[in-house]
Motif scaffolding. Structure first.
Motif, short mmCIF file in Angstrom:
data_model
loop_
_atom_site.label_atom_id
_atom_site.label_comp_id
_atom_site.label_asym_id
_atom_site.label_seq_id
_atom_site.Cartn_x
_atom_site.Cartn_y
_atom_site.Cartn_z
N PHE A 181 16.41 25.55 -52.35
CA PHE A 181 17.34 25.96 -53.39
C PHE A 181 18.75 26.12 -52.82
CE2 PHE A 181 19.50 29.04 -56.12
CZ PHE A 181 19.25 28.52 -57.38
N GLY A 182 19.72 25.47 -53.46
CA GLY A 182 21.10 25.57 -53.00
C GLY A 182 21.47 24.64 -51.88
N GLU A 202 16.76 28.18 -48.29
CA GLU A 202 17.59 28.56 -49.44
C GLU A 202 19.02 28.88 -49.01
OE1 GLU A 202 17.15 31.41 -53.33
OE2 GLU A 202 16.71 32.29 -51.38
N SER A 251 17.00 30.82 -44.25
CA SER A 251 17.83 30.87 -45.46
C SER A 251 19.23 31.38 -45.14
CB SER A 251 17.18 31.78 -46.52
OG SER A 251 17.17 33.12 -46.10
N ASP A 276 8.53 33.66 -44.73
CA ASP A 276 9.48 33.32 -45.79
C ASP A 276 10.92 33.53 -45.33
OD1 ASP A 276 7.31 32.82 -47.42
OD2 ASP A 276 7.45 34.71 -48.53
N GLU A 277 11.82 32.75 -45.93
CA GLU A 277 13.27 32.88 -45.71
C GLU A 277 13.66 32.69 -44.24
OE1 GLU A 277 15.40 35.85 -48.32
OE2 GLU A 277 13.41 36.78 -48.24
N ASN A 301 8.21 30.10 -48.64
CA ASN A 301 9.19 30.31 -49.71
C ASN A 301 10.60 30.51 -49.13
OD1 ASN A 301 7.06 30.31 -51.58
ND2 ASN A 301 6.77 32.52 -51.36
N LYS A 302 11.58 29.93 -49.81
CA LYS A 302 13.00 30.13 -49.48
C LYS A 302 13.32 29.75 -48.04
CE LYS A 302 13.41 33.92 -52.81
NZ LYS A 302 13.86 35.32 -53.02
N ASP A 306 8.15 28.08 -52.90
CA ASP A 306 9.15 28.24 -53.95
C ASP A 306 10.55 28.36 -53.36
OD1 ASP A 306 7.10 28.23 -55.79
OD2 ASP A 306 7.00 30.43 -55.94
N ARG A 307 11.49 27.68 -54.00
CA ARG A 307 12.91 27.75 -53.66
C ARG A 307 13.18 27.39 -52.19
NH1 ARG A 307 15.76 31.11 -57.54
NH2 ARG A 307 17.28 31.66 -55.95
#
Length: 206
Positions: free
Chosen positions: A200-201, A177, A154, A150-151, A173-174, A196-197
């Motif tokens: 995002f952004g 992001e 990001s 994850d991330e 996820n992310k 998820d996400r």
């Protein structure tokens, strides 16, 4: 008398190591002084007439060494630990050999001076937030990669273009992001899910 506990086993030419005597193996670790400038890790060291192969960069080994500018890692190293270079804002160049198969979580998080990186052809795993908040503008994933955390990328505001490798069946996820400069992500038909996400952004897609 007083005993001063040391976090490392030995220092050789300004680099600190922990030793595994049974396997004659050494791991780069943090020491009394922060690393700075250009550092070349040797493939082996000799301690008391015994030779140790340097096989890993340990957790947090270079963490927050803001004056570190270049790191060269030898072919003997197979893993880079979690937070190994986190916060190394001055790190501009990095040579990772094809022997490395695993990079731990947050290994290069916050390395804002790192604009590009060449991942080794044998890399299999990239831990969560490995490059979070770094200065990467581009990154190429080799076909050997099959797991990402994850991330991963990001908050990489300078990142513009990424291709997801075919061995990755799920975007974590992310993943991207806060990547405000991201314009293009190339996906593949075998991708089964997007976390998820993940985007995002990301407001700058073409």
């Amino acid at each position: 008398f007083s005993i001063v506990a040391s976090a490392y086993d030995v220092e050789v030419d300004g680099i600190y190591y922990n030793l595994v005597p049974n396997g004659n193996v050494a791991e780069v670790t943090k020491g009394d002084n922060k690393y700075e400038g250009d550092i070349t890790i040797p493939s082996s060291i000799k301690v008391n007439d015994t030779e140790y192969s340097v096989t890993s960069v340990g957790n947090s080994a270079f963490e927050d060494c803001i004056s570190l500018t270049l790191i060269t890692i030898p072919n003997s190293v197979t893993s880079i630990g979690g937070n190994a270079f986190e916060g190394c804002k001055g790190l501009k160049s990095l040579i990772i050999p094809n022997s490395v198969t695993n990079i731990g979580p947050s290994a290069f998080e916050g390395c804002t001076g790192l604009k590009s990186i060449s991942l080794p052809m044998g890399i299999e795993k990239l831990g969560a937030a490995s490059f979070k908040g770094s200065g990467l503008r581009a990154i190429t994933f080799p076909k050997s990669l099959y797991w990402i955390g994850d991330e991963l990328l990001s908050q990489c505001g300078e990142l513009t273009n990424v291709t997801i490798p075919e061995n990755i069946d799920r975007m974590p996820n992310k993943m991207f992001e806060g990547c405000t400069g991201l314009k293009k992500v190339t996906l593949h038909e075998q991708l089964e899910a997007i976390g998820d996400r993940a985007f995002f952004g990301c407001s700058n897609f073409d």
